[in-house]
Write a protein that holds these residues in place. Structure first.
Motif, PDB file in Angstrom:
ATOM      1  N   ALA A   1      -7.335  -0.474   0.094  1.00 43.51           N
ATOM      2  CA  ALA A   1      -7.345   0.827  -0.588  1.00 43.51           C
ATOM      3  C   ALA A   1      -7.344   1.970   0.411  1.00 43.51           C
ATOM      4  O   ALA A   1      -6.667   2.992   0.217  1.00 43.51           O
ATOM      5  CB  ALA A   1      -8.574   0.912  -1.492  1.00 43.51           C
ATOM      6  N   VAL A   2      -8.090   1.811   1.526  1.00 39.81           N
ATOM      7  CA  VAL A   2      -8.120   2.878   2.531  1.00 39.81           C
ATOM      8  C   VAL A   2      -6.760   3.020   3.192  1.00 39.81           C
ATOM      9  O   VAL A   2      -6.265   4.132   3.439  1.00 39.81           O
ATOM     10  CB  VAL A   2      -9.212   2.582   3.570  1.00 39.81           C
ATOM     11  CG1 VAL A   2      -9.182   3.616   4.678  1.00 39.81           C
ATOM     12  CG2 VAL A   2     -10.572   2.548   2.909  1.00 39.81           C
ATOM     13  N   GLU A   3      -6.094   1.862   3.510  1.00 39.74           N
ATOM     14  CA  GLU A   3      -4.770   1.932   4.126  1.00 39.74           C
ATOM     15  C   GLU A   3      -3.749   2.578   3.187  1.00 39.74           C
ATOM     16  O   GLU A   3      -2.920   3.394   3.596  1.00 39.74           O
ATOM     17  CB  GLU A   3      -4.322   0.512   4.495  1.00 39.74           C
ATOM     18  CG  GLU A   3      -3.060   0.445   5.339  1.00 39.74           C
ATOM     19  CD  GLU A   3      -3.262   1.069   6.708  1.00 39.74           C
ATOM     20  OE1 GLU A   3      -2.286   1.526   7.316  1.00 39.74           O
ATOM     21  OE2 GLU A   3      -4.438   1.088   7.184  1.00 39.74           O
ATOM     22  N   GLN A   4      -3.845   2.219   1.890  1.00 36.13           N
ATOM     23  CA  GLN A   4      -2.958   2.867   0.921  1.00 36.13           C
ATOM     24  C   GLN A   4      -3.238   4.362   0.835  1.00 36.13           C
ATOM     25  O   GLN A   4      -2.309   5.174   0.689  1.00 36.13           O
ATOM     26  CB  GLN A   4      -3.134   2.216  -0.451  1.00 36.13           C
ATOM     27  CG  GLN A   4      -2.633   0.776  -0.511  1.00 36.13           C
ATOM     28  CD  GLN A   4      -2.916   0.119  -1.863  1.00 36.13           C
ATOM     29  OE1 GLN A   4      -3.450   0.781  -2.762  1.00 36.13           O
ATOM     30  NE2 GLN A   4      -2.556  -1.152  -2.000  1.00 36.13           N
ATOM     31  N   SER A   5      -4.515   4.753   0.922  1.00 35.16           N
ATOM     32  CA  SER A   5      -4.856   6.183   0.890  1.00 35.16           C
ATOM     33  C   SER A   5      -4.257   6.901   2.081  1.00 35.16           C
ATOM     34  O   SER A   5      -3.757   8.029   1.955  1.00 35.16           O
ATOM     35  CB  SER A   5      -6.376   6.357   0.865  1.00 35.16           C
ATOM     36  OG  SER A   5      -6.925   5.756  -0.273  1.00 35.16           O
ATOM     37  N   ARG A   6      -4.279   6.253   3.241  1.00 30.99           N
ATOM     38  CA  ARG A   6      -3.677   6.878   4.419  1.00 30.99           C
ATOM     39  C   ARG A   6      -2.172   7.051   4.236  1.00 30.99           C
ATOM     40  O   ARG A   6      -1.600   8.095   4.579  1.00 30.99           O
ATOM     41  CB  ARG A   6      -3.947   6.022   5.655  1.00 30.99           C
ATOM     42  CG  ARG A   6      -5.395   6.061   6.134  1.00 30.99           C
ATOM     43  CD  ARG A   6      -5.562   5.231   7.377  1.00 30.99           C
ATOM     44  NE  ARG A   6      -6.930   5.306   7.893  1.00 30.99           N
ATOM     45  CZ  ARG A   6      -7.353   4.624   8.958  1.00 30.99           C
ATOM     46  NH1 ARG A   6      -6.506   3.823   9.610  1.00 30.99           N
ATOM     47  NH2 ARG A   6      -8.597   4.752   9.368  1.00 30.99           N
ATOM     48  N   GLN A   7      -1.510   6.000   3.691  1.00 30.50           N
ATOM     49  CA  GLN A   7      -0.061   6.109   3.464  1.00 30.50           C
ATOM     50  C   GLN A   7       0.238   7.220   2.456  1.00 30.50           C
ATOM     51  O   GLN A   7       1.180   8.003   2.636  1.00 30.50           O
ATOM     52  CB  GLN A   7       0.477   4.770   2.972  1.00 30.50           C
ATOM     53  CG  GLN A   7       0.402   3.651   4.013  1.00 30.50           C
ATOM     54  CD  GLN A   7       0.876   2.306   3.473  1.00 30.50           C
ATOM     55  OE1 GLN A   7       1.274   2.228   2.301  1.00 30.50           O
ATOM     56  NE2 GLN A   7       0.840   1.281   4.311  1.00 30.50           N
ATOM     57  N   ARG A   8      -0.567   7.277   1.386  1.00 28.55           N
ATOM     58  CA  ARG A   8      -0.361   8.347   0.404  1.00 28.55           C
ATOM     59  C   ARG A   8      -0.600   9.711   1.027  1.00 28.55           C
ATOM     60  O   ARG A   8       0.105  10.678   0.710  1.00 28.55           O
ATOM     61  CB  ARG A   8      -1.296   8.142  -0.790  1.00 28.55           C
ATOM     62  CG  ARG A   8      -0.871   7.003  -1.716  1.00 28.55           C
ATOM     63  CD  ARG A   8      -1.588   7.116  -3.055  1.00 28.55           C
ATOM     64  NE  ARG A   8      -3.029   7.016  -2.910  1.00 28.55           N
ATOM     65  CZ  ARG A   8      -3.709   5.891  -2.976  1.00 28.55           C
ATOM     66  NH1 ARG A   8      -3.082   4.738  -3.171  1.00 28.55           N
ATOM     67  NH2 ARG A   8      -5.027   5.879  -2.854  1.00 28.55           N
ATOM     68  N   ALA A   9      -1.583   9.807   1.912  1.00 31.15           N
ATOM     69  CA  ALA A   9      -1.835  11.089   2.568  1.00 31.15           C
ATOM     70  C   ALA A   9      -0.652  11.481   3.445  1.00 31.15           C
ATOM     71  O   ALA A   9      -0.251  12.658   3.484  1.00 31.15           O
ATOM     72  CB  ALA A   9      -3.113  11.001   3.406  1.00 31.15           C
ATOM     73  N   SER A  10      -0.067  10.484   4.147  1.00 34.29           N
ATOM     74  CA  SER A  10       1.105  10.784   4.987  1.00 34.29           C
ATOM     75  C   SER A  10       2.279  11.250   4.127  1.00 34.29           C
ATOM     76  O   SER A  10       2.963  12.236   4.452  1.00 34.29           O
ATOM     77  CB  SER A  10       1.484   9.544   5.791  1.00 34.29           C
ATOM     78  OG  SER A  10       2.645   9.779   6.567  1.00 34.29           O
TER      79      SER A  10
END
Length: 587
Positions: A184-193
């Motif tokens: 979930a954190v990695e997906q959040s980072r991708q979404r933030a990018s």
């Protein structure tokens, strides 16, 4: 010889008895207060409870467990509802018996203090803070979830710190390493990018839209200037046309006057001709009259020809001006059509509420509103002071906008139940000339009239506070005032705390808190008045100081007046009980 020693022994006994009374533990009134407040009531846990006995060390820095999780396992979870069945005060400990709602599980929570519990219970703030960190009333699911989140955050921070110590890594490195293993954190980072890239695209689109809008606005300003020039030219042509029409009317009136004069001249000539037929004998006079008349007629013809030429010239000028006016009217019509087209284009650009410009403007307005609320919160403050009046004690607080007084709040300090107490607000008329630009902006953000919301709240269920009339939110104009009247009711056996909270409502509906003022409410009647002014602690201290002050006097009197010695027979020495008795009678 024995009397001074007996006096010293008596003083030591009094001091030891007084110290024993003062160190007898927490007063029964304070213990009963905690029993009424917690025993047989249910609360939700903020921390987990392990085993059958959980010891907590209460210090000014917080609450610390003596040991980690017990080997016997978890008894109560965080957020679980428990019932407090018993509270005991003993030595340096306060023992609290807690059980599940169905009484199937029990645990003893021990709050241990560094020092002995005193009569006045000076550790009370630490104990209240410890209870607040362990229990919560859980009035809503949000309170329970907040307690769970706070515990999870605390445990996560402790776990990160422990992992950093064991691996010799920094906190940021540990958090990055853990977060890389969480999808979930990695997906959040991708979404933030992706959101950042989309934000850059939106910004570029906004810049292009702004450039197009500036170009359209510049074209609109140019058309408006041309339209204004055309309108001014048309106005000047209209004025010239009116002047020509007035001149034509004047010339027409002059021609009519000349025609009337010509008719008069003709009539006079006819009259004179008829007179000539009658006066045939006066030939000389007739010839001179005819010559004069002929000359006059010639002059009139010449004047008529001149006036006719001027009228024709004026008509030619009028026709030329009329043609120019028609040309300008056509130019004005064309400019108006272009202006209407630009207005339609501008309306089509600004009518779409979902466009980027509209969303940008809405976001900017919301940001400005929040900045105004923050500025008002920083600029507004209350300057309280106490005043004694015939009606009672009042707390008067000036409402200051930075350093400018804009209103005054008068609070009749509540003392007992069964009575009504008022809160008044008077609004001053601001002197806008002396206000700085920043103060004027903040005052305008509050609106022309001042909207104020006031209310009381109390954590005690026995104390009821109700508004007698009107609404809690009032709108007060400058140089006017308003008054709230609250009724304090309830069967309270000890002082309860009530909080007065006041808020200002800005022009856009945002609420700005001013301050929360706390007051102690005592029971009604003579008991409440006596409890309000009486203090058992100060009575004990006064008695002890009086006894200590009389001991030196008693010692000096005994030393100054010794008993005479008898040479024959020495009396029997009194027993300790008799010696104390005799000393008290002399004192």
């Amino acid at each position: 010889m024995h009397r001074p020693a007996g006096i010293l022994i008596l003083a030591a006994l009094v001091l030891s008895a007084t110290s024993a009374i003062l160190q007898a533990g927490v007063r029964r009134e304070i213990q009963d207060q905690y029993v009424r407040q917690y025993v047989n009531r249910t609360f939700f846990l903020r921390i987990p409870i392990y085993g059958a006995r959980q010891e907590l060390l209460v210090r000014p820095g917080g609450v610390t467990p003596f040991s980690g999780p017990s080997e016997t396992g978890l008894t109560f979870k965080v957020g679980e509802q428990v019932r407090v069945t018993q509270i005991k005060f003993a030595g340096q400990e306060i023992r609290l018996q807690a059980s599940s709602v169905d009484l199937s599980r029990q645990n003893e929570v021990v709050f241990r203090f560094p020092t002995q519990l005193e009569d006045q219970f000076s550790q009370r703030p630490l104990f209240d803070t410890a209870l607040d960190k362990v229990f919560t009333e859980g009035l809503s699911n949000q309170d329970i979830n907040n307690a769970r989140q706070a515990y999870l955050k605390q445990e996560f921070g402790r776990l990160v710190q422990e992992m950093g110590k064991t691996t010799g890594s920094s906190r940021e490195f540990v958090i990055r390493s853990i977060s890389s293993e969480i999808p979930a954190v990695e997906q959040s980072r991708q979404r933030a990018s992706r959101a950042e890239s989309q934000l850059e695209q939106v910004r570029s689109q906004l810049e292009e839209e702004g450039k197009r809008r500036q170009k359209a606005e510049s074209s609109l300003r140019q058309v408006r200037r041309e339209n204004a020039d055309n309108e001014s030219a048309v106005d000047s042509l209209k004025l010239e046309r009116e002047n020509l029409v007035s001149e034509k009317s004047a010339l027409q009136r002059e021609v009519n006057r000349l025609r009337s004069s010509s008719e008069d001249y003709k009539k006079q000539i006819e009259d004179m001709a008829r007179a000539l037929d009658v006066r045939t004998s006066s030939a000389d006079d007739l010839s001179r009259n005819l010559t004069r008349l002929n000359k006059t007629v010639e002059d009139l013809k010449t004047e008529r020809d001149r006036l006719t030429g001027e009228v024709e010239k004026a008509q030619a000028d009028l026709e030329e001006k009329t043609q120019e006016n028609q040309k300008l009217a056509r130019d004005l019509s064309r400019a108006q059509s272009e202006r209407n087209k630009l207005r339609r284009d501008l309306r089509s650009l600004t009518s779409d509420r979902k466009s980027l410009s509209s969303r940008f403007i809405e976001t900017q307005n919301a940001k400005e509103s929040l900045e105004t609320v923050v500025a008002l919160s920083n600029a507004l403050r209350l300057d309280p002071r106490s005043e004694e009046r015939d009606e009672g004690s009042f707390l008067v607080a000036d409402l200051l906008l930075q350093e400018r007084k804009i209103a005054a709040l008068e609070i009749q300090q509540p003392a007992q139940t069964g009575q009504s107490y008022s809160v008044s607000l008077s609004v001053d008329s601001p002197d806008t000339v002396q206000l700085t630009p920043e103060e004027r902006k903040l005052r305008d953000a509050l609106g022309e009239t001042l909207k104020v919301e006031a209310g009381w709240r109390s954590s005690s269920q026995d104390l009821s506070i109700s508004l007698s009339e009107g609404d809690a939110q009032r709108e007060v104009a400058p140089r006017e005032s308003t008054q709230w009247l609250w009724r304090f009711e309830g069967d309270v056996s000890q002082p309860q705390q009530a909080v007065l909270h006041t808020r200002l409502v800005a022009a856009d509906g945002q609420k700005i808190p001013l301050s929360d003022l706390r007051f102690d409410i005592h029971p009604a009647g003579l008991a409440g008045s006596f409890a309000q002014g009486f203090s058992l602690t100060w009575l004990a201290v006064g008695a002890l100081l009086g006894m200590l002050a009389m001991l030196p006097v008693l010692f000096l009197r005994s030393k100054a007046r010794p008993l005479p010695r008898r040479p024959i027979a020495r009396p029997k020495a009194p027993s300790p009980g008799e010696e104390r008795y005799v000393t008290q009678k002399r004192f």
